[in-house]
Design a protein around this motif. Structure first.
Motif, PDB file in Angstrom:
ATOM      1  N   UNK A 138      -6.153   5.805   2.005  1.00 56.16           N
ATOM      2  CA  UNK A 138      -4.770   5.323   1.884  1.00 56.16           C
ATOM      3  C   UNK A 138      -4.295   4.712   3.190  1.00 56.16           C
ATOM      4  N   UNK A 139      -4.573   5.392   4.291  1.00 56.14           N
ATOM      5  CA  UNK A 139      -4.152   4.840   5.581  1.00 56.14           C
ATOM      6  C   UNK A 139      -4.883   3.533   5.878  1.00 56.14           C
ATOM      7  N   UNK A 140      -6.083   3.419   5.354  1.00 62.26           N
ATOM      8  CA  UNK A 140      -6.798   2.156   5.511  1.00 62.26           C
ATOM      9  C   UNK A 140      -6.099   1.035   4.771  1.00 62.26           C
ATOM     10  N   UNK A 141      -5.638   1.343   3.559  1.00 56.49           N
ATOM     11  CA  UNK A 141      -4.889   0.331   2.800  1.00 56.49           C
ATOM     12  C   UNK A 141      -3.631  -0.059   3.533  1.00 56.49           C
ATOM     13  N   UNK A 188       0.833  -1.209   0.000  1.00 59.94           N
ATOM     14  CA  UNK A 188       0.000   0.000   0.000  1.00 59.94           C
ATOM     15  C   UNK A 188       0.868   1.260   0.000  1.00 59.94           C
ATOM     16  N   UNK A 212     -12.089  -2.304  -0.124  1.00 61.43           N
ATOM     17  CA  UNK A 212     -12.572  -2.236   1.256  1.00 61.43           C
ATOM     18  C   UNK A 212     -12.164  -0.918   1.900  1.00 61.43           C
ATOM     19  N   UNK A 246     -17.446   5.043   5.208  1.00 58.55           N
ATOM     20  CA  UNK A 246     -18.242   4.774   6.411  1.00 58.55           C
ATOM     21  C   UNK A 246     -17.782   5.592   7.607  1.00 58.55           C
ATOM     22  N   UNK A 288      -7.841  -2.415  -1.349  1.00 59.52           N
ATOM     23  CA  UNK A 288      -8.209  -1.064  -1.806  1.00 59.52           C
ATOM     24  C   UNK A 288      -9.710  -0.810  -1.864  1.00 59.52           C
ATOM     25  N   UNK A 293      -9.277   8.235  10.638  1.00 57.77           N
ATOM     26  CA  UNK A 293      -8.187   7.355  10.209  1.00 57.77           C
ATOM     27  C   UNK A 293      -7.845   6.353  11.311  1.00 57.77           C
ATOM     28  N   UNK A 328      -9.082  10.795   0.701  1.00 57.06           N
ATOM     29  CA  UNK A 328      -7.892  10.144   0.176  1.00 57.06           C
ATOM     30  C   UNK A 328      -6.976   9.679   1.302  1.00 57.06           C
ATOM     31  N   UNK A 343     -11.677   1.942   0.563  1.00 52.69           N
ATOM     32  CA  UNK A 343     -12.500   3.058   0.105  1.00 52.69           C
ATOM     33  C   UNK A 343     -13.857   3.036   0.791  1.00 52.69           C
ATOM     34  N   UNK A 344     -14.411   1.844   0.921  1.00 54.01           N
ATOM     35  CA  UNK A 344     -15.730   1.728   1.542  1.00 54.01           C
ATOM     36  C   UNK A 344     -15.673   2.089   3.018  1.00 54.01           C
ATOM     37  N   UNK A 345     -14.686   1.555   3.706  1.00 50.11           N
ATOM     38  CA  UNK A 345     -14.534   1.837   5.133  1.00 50.11           C
ATOM     39  C   UNK A 345     -14.268   3.310   5.359  1.00 50.11           C
ATOM     40  N   UNK A 390       0.552   1.262  12.353  1.00 55.46           N
ATOM     41  CA  UNK A 390      -0.012   0.190  11.531  1.00 55.46           C
ATOM     42  C   UNK A 390       1.014  -0.919  11.390  1.00 55.46           C
ATOM     43  N   UNK A 434     -10.539   3.444  10.886  1.00 52.50           N
ATOM     44  CA  UNK A 434     -10.880   2.934   9.554  1.00 52.50           C
ATOM     45  C   UNK A 434     -10.720   1.415   9.454  1.00 52.50           C
ATOM     46  N   UNK A 435      -9.765   0.860  10.188  1.00 52.67           N
ATOM     47  CA  UNK A 435      -9.556  -0.582  10.058  1.00 52.67           C
ATOM     48  C   UNK A 435     -10.278  -1.369  11.146  1.00 52.67           C
ATOM     49  N   UNK A 482      -6.204  -3.139   4.659  1.00 54.87           N
ATOM     50  CA  UNK A 482      -7.458  -3.342   3.933  1.00 54.87           C
ATOM     51  C   UNK A 482      -7.182  -3.405   2.439  1.00 54.87           C
TER      52      UNK A 482
END
Lengths: 340, 301, 329
Positions: B100-103, A34, B111, B118, B109, B148, B96, B113-115, A127, B151-152, B107
């Motif tokens: 990105x931090x979710x990825x 990522x 997921x 949300x 990509x 952020x 954004x 974006x969706x999270x 993370x 998000x996960x 997660x």
């Protein structure tokens, strides 16, 4: 009041404002990937304004244009006496174009400095990502782009020549070694510049300082090497300009000076004097990967100053490895822990 | 299973001269936890250790059943972190950044974006999420930082002074958001200076000073009894004291104080009714955690 | 002295709580605008000796008002007078006024002592002891010679306050002075401001932490959207909002019976039975009333009348918090 066959009314609430995540989370590998993808996107200008896109794509175009031009020349001159004019070789073309230097000087800081400047690093390291993962992903992204920007023009040149030559299979057969030399040299080349640029960028929060430092370091060491080489009494050469020889020993330029060793005569001219050579040429950080490139392509160092020196190859490789190791070490040290 | 369990957790800096954490032993359950302490008391060090960014000199800490020493990366996968300082890259949009931090949290990509969408809904960033963070107010930045962090879908979210810099309305919104997270099953550990925030939002409190635990427990319990009963009867305190006799004391602000006890309370209410006085306030609980902190701090010295 | 109770502040004029008897700072019909943005709109109030709290949402104009009071910006309309002098005209008065702004901008290379000394020089304070005294007041003597860059936020705040105090100002204006301070430091600072107010100085403190403003000052001035929204003692302000029902939480040994008994009263607007910690239990009764005093009189009598024992009575919105929420609604 309900008909006997009607079903009881039912209803359910599905979402009170938060849905837990049911899937699985990737580990370090996903995190690294990522960071890599995000850095690539940023350097190439995706998800950013059109102004940010202009810069990298313009540079790529500039880097590739010569290949197109050379192929065009080859096409036009085939079957004519001018065919004797040698097209640029792969070795020569894989060089530091200004465009590439500018690209890496600005892309590496752009990808590394803002994270430090805006204090975003703690968010990364909260993370599943270690400092090494971060550095590897970032350098990888820059290296990928530098590789692409250097490799694509080579591909254009190769395919172009393939098409323009008299016999494609013949050309293919005659130039087999090029197929491994180009990628290897390009990888060595990209690794060097990306590591160095990223290492410098990791030392500061300001992008412009990182870019300037890189350029000054490379160009400065180049000039420094030149100065030291000249001063240490390289072998004689005519007043005026140096002469470069291509593979057939044919001069690119005819000497016009009046130095002691010059001659003026039509036709093929034999080499009468040597290029200046000096071990100080190794100090040239800009050219270190060029020497390695030459070693890959020709098995010996060809470029100025270091050429002709005993153990030039070893010296060149040592300098190369020194820079690469120092850069990697710097990156490791700068990202080994982070204040949350 | 406890949320966080530490045992004799110790961390020193500068060759032992600074004891950031000194034998900290505490067990914290799932829910919303307030972490209170003076500057330098060890709150940030504790966060760093929980995130696996610093290794303790001694002791153990277990988060949601995972030992941080053996699997720091695994612990991080269950944590979210909202730093106190500004940490958002100015030139990117909130959507954004969170995506990105979710990825990066692992997660995929799509997921991510969706999270991201949300959680940005949850924190209340609507159209603004597509604009660069540069123009955001403090409240919007805080909410983006919180987004952020969750998000996960972490088990525990670490918040460092989440209400800093917010005006009263913003503070209330943030605290409401934190309480909502608790109700949705996300545990929160909130480091703060503001005991009022802890009182209103946290169901547990952990108080540390000089790296040591000075108090912990459920907020309700800590507020429970002071050993005295305080009564406010408007301006008629003196009258009430007369009615009640020697056990009662008249305080400078006009309220009346007596030793605690159910029968005492009954006596007070009877006295108030008899005298026809207005009963504005009656309590044997602490009004705030302040008193608790000041006392314990003085004890520890 | 307990820090739980605020000291009596400046004496509010009985006719208009926005003004005080014996004012040191008078703001008269002041308007300030920056381009199209109106920061302050026809604001009139005054401040006197003691501690006054200045409240308002972000961007409401508090900082603009503070700067106008200190003479840092001119009112486009109206006038400001400090100690009977216009701070824009008479520069000398600046030695008697001190402002501690919110921004964390301090020269990080200086030590705390250097910062205070610099301020002392600026104000013409020659006395060496004044610097030490100022540092001692904020408890920074031990670390006075360390670089400000190494300080925590709370300590930097205290250094700024020391710098403000060194000139012994008559008027002290502080914007979020408790920002970044831990609970112990906060209490110490509150005590300090009380003392300064007692000494007769005019102390104007703005803060978002309303519970602390309650402890700091009896008198508050509330600015919302550039206009004066409310002023005076907070209980009185709350009383002035008589149309908004007051809420009181009552715990007893039989909440439902109490609720049933209370709902019959004229003064009771609504009664809510709160859920208790375990399902099926109750956690008290929230009574909404149009008259707090009437409810207070009725409560013990009603409870006794139906044989219920009261355990706790807690007014829920006596706080500044509720006043503020109402005003900004």
């Amino acid at each position: 009041m309900t008909a006997s066959s009607a079903t009881a009314p039912s209803g359910a609430v599905y979402d009170r404002g938060y849905r837990p995540f049911e899937g699985t989370l990737g580990g370090r590998r996903a995190a690294r990937a990522a960071v890599y993808r995000a850095s690539l996107r940023r350097a190439v200008g995706l998800r950013r304004s059109w102004r940010q896109k202009l810069f990298p794509w313009f540079l790529l175009a500039v880097a590739s244009v010569p290949a197109v031009v050379w192929v065009g020349v080859a096409y036009i001159t085939r079957g004519t006496p001018a065919e004797a004019v040698e097209i640029i070789t792969y070795r020569e073309y894989l060089g530091v174009s200004t465009a590439l230097l500018v690209f890496v000087a600005f892309a590496a800081p752009d990808v590394l400095c803002p994270d430090r400047r805006h204090r975003t690093l703690p968010l990364y390291f909260a993370r599943p990502l270690t400092g090494t993962d971060y550095a590897v992903a970032k350098v990888g992204a820059i290296a990928t782009l530098v590789f692409a920007f250097s490799f694509l023009p080579q591909v254009v040149l190769y395919v172009g020549q393939l098409l323009v030559s008299d016999g494609a299979f013949e050309y293919f057969g005659n130039n087999l070694e090029v197929l491994w030399k180009i990628p290897v040299a390009t990888v060595a080349f990209s690794a060097y510049f990306s590591l160095l640029a990223c290492a410098i960028a990791s030392l500061t929060t300001r992008r412009i300082i990182a870019a300037a430092t890189l350029l000054i370091l490379l160009l400065g060491s180049s000039g420094f090497a030149a100065g030291l080489s000249e001063a240490s009494g390289a072998s004689e050469r005519p007043d005026g300009f140096q002469v470069e020889l291509d593979e057939d020993g044919v001069e690119g330029d005819a000497p016009v000076g009046t130095g002691p060793n010059s001659t003026i005569a039509p036709g093929p001219i034999l080499r009468e004097y040597e290029d200046p050579s000096s071990a100080w040429g190794a100090v040239d950080l800009l050219d270190a990967p060029m020497h390695v490139r030459d070693l890959v392509f020709e098995g010996e160092v060809i470029e100025v100053y270091l050429a002709g020196v005993d153990g030039a190859g070893l010296l060149a490789v040592s300098v190369y490895l020194l820079v690469v190791m120092t850069s990697a070490g710097t990156l490791w040290w700068r990202y080994r822990w982070v204040e949350p | 299973m406890a949320l966080v369990e530490t045992r004799e957790l110790t961390k020193t800096y500068d060759a032992g001269t600074v004891r950031a954490l000194d034998g900290l032993t505490v067990t914290v359950d799932h829910g919303v936890v307030g972490l209170v302490g003076a500057n330098g008391a060890g709150k940030s060090t504790l966060f760093r250790i929980l995130l696996g960014l610093t290794e303790p000199d001694a002791g153990t800490v277990v988060v949601d059943g995972i030992d941080v020493a053996t699997d720091p990366i695994g612990v991080r996968a269950r944590l979210g972190f909202m730093p106190e300082h500004d940490c958002l890259p100015d030139d990117q949009s909130a959507a954004d950044i969170v995506s990105t931090l979710g990825e990066i949290a692992g997660l995929a990509p799509r997921d991510a974006r969706q999270r991201a969408s949300d959680v940005l809904d949850l924190v209340g960033l609507d159209e603004a999420r597509f604009r660069p963070v540069e123009g955001f107010s403090t409240g919007m930045r805080q909410r983006s930082k919180l987004a952020q962090a969750i998000v996960a879908d972490p088990t525990l979210v670490l918040l460092d002074e989440p209400t800093a810099g917010l005006d009263p309305a913003g503070r209330q919104e943030m605290l409401d958001l934190v309480a909502r997270l608790g109700r949705f099953g996300i545990s929160v550990m909130m480091a703060t200076h503001l005991l009022d925030d802890v009182q209103s939002t946290c169901d547990q409190v952990v108080m540390i000073d000089g790296g040591r635990l000075v108090g912990s427990g459920r907020t309700e319990d800590l507020l429970e009894t002071t050993g005295v009963v305080r009564v406010d009867v408007g301006g008629h305190g003196a009258r009430l004291v007369d009615e009640l006799g020697a056990v009662a004391t008249l305080l400078p602000d006009g309220s009346v104080e007596l030793p605690a006890g159910d029968d005492r309370i009954d006596a007070v209410v009877d006295a108030v009714a008899r005298a026809g006085l207005p009963l504005h306030a009656l309590s044997s609980r602490r009004a705030s955690l302040d008193g608790l902190f000041a006392i314990t701090d003085r004890d520890v010295g | 002295m307990s820090v739980d109770t605020p000291v009596p502040g400046p004496t509010t004029s009985s006719s208009d709580p926005a003004f005080v008897t014996d004012p040191t700072v008078i703001v008269d019909d002041v308007s300030v605008w920056f381009g199209q943005k109106v920061a302050l709109s026809e604001l009139s109030c005054s401040f006197g000796a003691g501690v006054t709290g200045l409240l308002g949402p972000n961007g409401a104009g508090k900082t603009t008002l503070m700067r106008a009071v200190c003479g840092l910006l001119p009112p486009r309309q109206g006038s400001v007078s400090v100690l009977d002098v216009d701070p824009r005209r008479d520069r000398d008065i600046h030695a008697r006024i001190a402002m501690v702004p919110e921004e964390d901008a301090v020269p990080v290379a200086l030590s705390a002592r250097a910062l205070v000394r610099y301020q002392a020089r600026l104000c013409g304070v020659r006395d060496r002891d004044a610097i030490d005294a100022a540092l001692a007041t904020v408890d920074l003597v031990d670390v006075a010679d360390r670089r400000l860059g190494g300080f925590s936020k709370g300590m930097r705040q205290r250094a700024k306050i020391a710098a403000a105090l060194v000139s012994e100002p008559s008027v002290l204006v502080l914007d979020e002075p408790l920002n970044g301070a831990d609970p112990v430091q906060r209490l110490a600072l509150i005590e300090l401001f009380h003392r300064l107010g007692d000494e007769g100085r005019t102390v104007i403190v703005s803060s978002h932490v309303l519970h602390e403003v309650e402890r700091l000052a009896e008198r508050v001035v509330v600015v919302i959207r550039g206009r004066l929204a409310a002023a005076g003692e907070r209980h009185a302000i709350r009383d002035a909002m008589a149309d908004v029902p007051r809420r009181v939480r009552v715990r007893s040994d039989d909440d439902r019976a109490l609720a049933a008994a209370l709902i019959g009263h004229d003064a009771v607007v609504s009664v809510t039975v709160e859920a208790g910690p375990e399902p099926g239990t109750t956690g008290g009764v929230t009574v909404s009333t149009s008259s707090a005093s009437e409810l207070a009189l009725a409560l013990p009598v009603t409870a006794a009348g139906v044989g219920i024992r009261l355990r706790e009575v807690l007014p829920l919105d006596d706080s500044l918090e509720s006043v503020f929420t109402e005003l900004t609604r």
